[in-house]
Design an enzyme around this catalytic site. Sequence first.
Site, PDB file in Angstrom:
ATOM      1  N   LYS A  22      24.653  43.674  53.539  1.00 46.36           N
ATOM      2  CA  LYS A  22      25.111  42.851  54.669  1.00 46.36           C
ATOM      3  C   LYS A  22      24.163  42.968  55.851  1.00 46.36           C
ATOM      4  CE  LYS A  22      28.442  44.536  57.484  1.00 46.36           C
ATOM      5  NZ  LYS A  22      28.144  44.584  58.931  1.00 46.36           N
ATOM      6  N   ASN A  23      23.848  44.203  56.238  1.00 46.86           N
ATOM      7  CA  ASN A  23      23.082  44.403  57.469  1.00 46.86           C
ATOM      8  C   ASN A  23      21.597  44.089  57.330  1.00 46.86           C
ATOM      9  OD1 ASN A  23      25.421  45.008  58.734  1.00 46.86           O
ATOM     10  ND2 ASN A  23      25.123  47.225  58.795  1.00 46.86           N
ATOM     11  N   CYS A 117      34.124  46.371  71.220  1.00 49.28           N
ATOM     12  CA  CYS A 117      34.726  46.068  69.926  1.00 49.28           C
ATOM     13  C   CYS A 117      35.480  47.306  69.480  1.00 49.28           C
ATOM     14  CB  CYS A 117      33.668  45.662  68.916  1.00 49.28           C
ATOM     15  SG  CYS A 117      32.575  47.010  68.511  1.00 49.28           S
ATOM     16  N   ARG A 122      29.235  49.174  72.941  1.00 48.49           N
ATOM     17  CA  ARG A 122      28.077  48.527  72.330  1.00 48.49           C
ATOM     18  C   ARG A 122      27.352  47.530  73.247  1.00 48.49           C
ATOM     19  NH1 ARG A 122      29.818  46.922  66.324  1.00 48.49           N
ATOM     20  NH2 ARG A 122      27.621  47.160  65.867  1.00 48.49           N
ATOM     21  N   ASP A 305      27.964  54.545  59.423  1.00 48.94           N
ATOM     22  CA  ASP A 305      28.739  53.639  58.572  1.00 48.94           C
ATOM     23  C   ASP A 305      29.343  54.336  57.346  1.00 48.94           C
ATOM     24  OD1 ASP A 305      28.198  51.614  60.317  1.00 48.94           O
ATOM     25  OD2 ASP A 305      26.600  50.711  59.126  1.00 48.94           O
ATOM     26  N   ARG A 397      34.723  41.608  55.558  1.00 49.15           N
ATOM     27  CA  ARG A 397      33.495  41.378  56.334  1.00 49.15           C
ATOM     28  C   ARG A 397      32.301  42.017  55.655  1.00 49.15           C
ATOM     29  NH1 ARG A 397      34.063  42.620  62.552  1.00 49.15           N
ATOM     30  NH2 ARG A 397      31.913  41.972  62.274  1.00 49.15           N
TER      31      ARG A 397
END
Length: 417
Positions: A22-23, A117, A122, A305, A397
């Site tokens: 994803k990233n 968030c 952030r 993560d 997500r």
Amino acid sequence: MDRLVIDGGVPLSGEVAVSGAKNATLPIFTAALLTVEPLIVANVPHLRDVTTMLNLLAQMGVAVSMDEKLGVELSAARIASPIAPYELVKTMRASVLVLGALTARCGEARVSLPGGCAIGLRPVDQHIKGLQAMGAEVSIEHGYISVRAKRLKGARICLDLVTVTGTENIMMAAVLAEGTTVIENAAREPEVVDLASCLNAMGARVRGAGTDVITIEGVGRLHGARHRVMPDRIETGTFLAAAAATGGNVTLRGARPDILDAVLEKLREAGAHITTGADWIALKTNGALGAVNVRTAPYPAFPTDMQAQFMALNSVARGTAVVTETIFENRFMHVQELKRLGADIEVEGNTAVVKGVSHLDGATVMATDLRASASLVLAGLVARGTTTVDRVYHLDRGYERIEEKLSKLGARIRRVR
Ligand code: EPU
């Protein structure tokens, strides 16, 4: 709203394929803004954040289609409006990644200022500082970051802290700038390296990605290219942690063991037996796992993560572990939910002390962010009885077909709408 219902207690066993990262996909998609020619991206994971990014780019006028090999083709022949609106940025902070590329290509950009968030404040001050150093005029108006620059100029930028998307944004701004840009204290994450190799395939001159000094020699134009996204190291780590926690025996295909050292080392320290090949990782366990201390830090150290998943693992391990989160100030939202399953965790500031318990008991728990929800799924796989994980959209997500992949490994898991 979708929920996942898990009947715990089955050791995971078998083989599963890792999806594209994803990233890495998100910044690589935004790189399409840098050229009038098509960029074709292969190994794209089917995820909610990926769809959000495609919607954002399509709204700017980027044509999106599938090629015959299931690659996503992005063609930014014309950019209609260099704007990332509040509605999209609020659902995905990574939307800010369009800032650098839009400024480089259009000489202007307007991106909604991402707010706080679920995992912390952030800010994006380092992204802005980088663009300003390259000569851009930046102002904050009506909740938007507005950037103007005729042609960006190469600059020496020393980042105050290590930021992944900040490094990526500055890199994308610099590829079309006049002269050479040097980013010091750059993020060394493998996703930064993947973006650099895609940019270089498009004709950019980026050197040093993967180290903390990245040098970008600006060029006049970029061309189209085809790029295959790297495997997702966090998905890989999550499945390994799930296998370890359930006392399982799994092999992950299409994985990259060379970029997972810190996680593999911790799993070994916990007592898992791990073997690797060039593109696979196998894990098996003999008996109960031991608690392992974890301290998150930028790559190549232990990734933030993976922190929540290791919290779940430590909850059922032998002994006591100290988990320290140094990247985000509010990334312990999963602790309250893990406690509802019977975990023994005390939080003091950015440190959690996890005392392993003999078992967890199923309950209904609520996902708060992507990795927190992964930790709850993991806990559910270990818990006695039934665990229901509410608000699964957080999980969607970043994990492709997670219930399908876990079922393939023998887990009793189903989605309820
Ligand atoms: N920060 C600043 N100013 C900035 C930029 C960052 O103070 O201008 C701070 C942040 O507040 C944070 C720290 O620096 O405390 C590091 O944040 P970073 O900018 O590196 O995070 P990010 O780029 O927003 C990416 C990943 C995250 C991952 C982090 C850290 C993407 C799209 N997102 O976020 O992924 O946790 O790096 O590795 O690449 C996830 O996938 O679940 C996820 C949250």
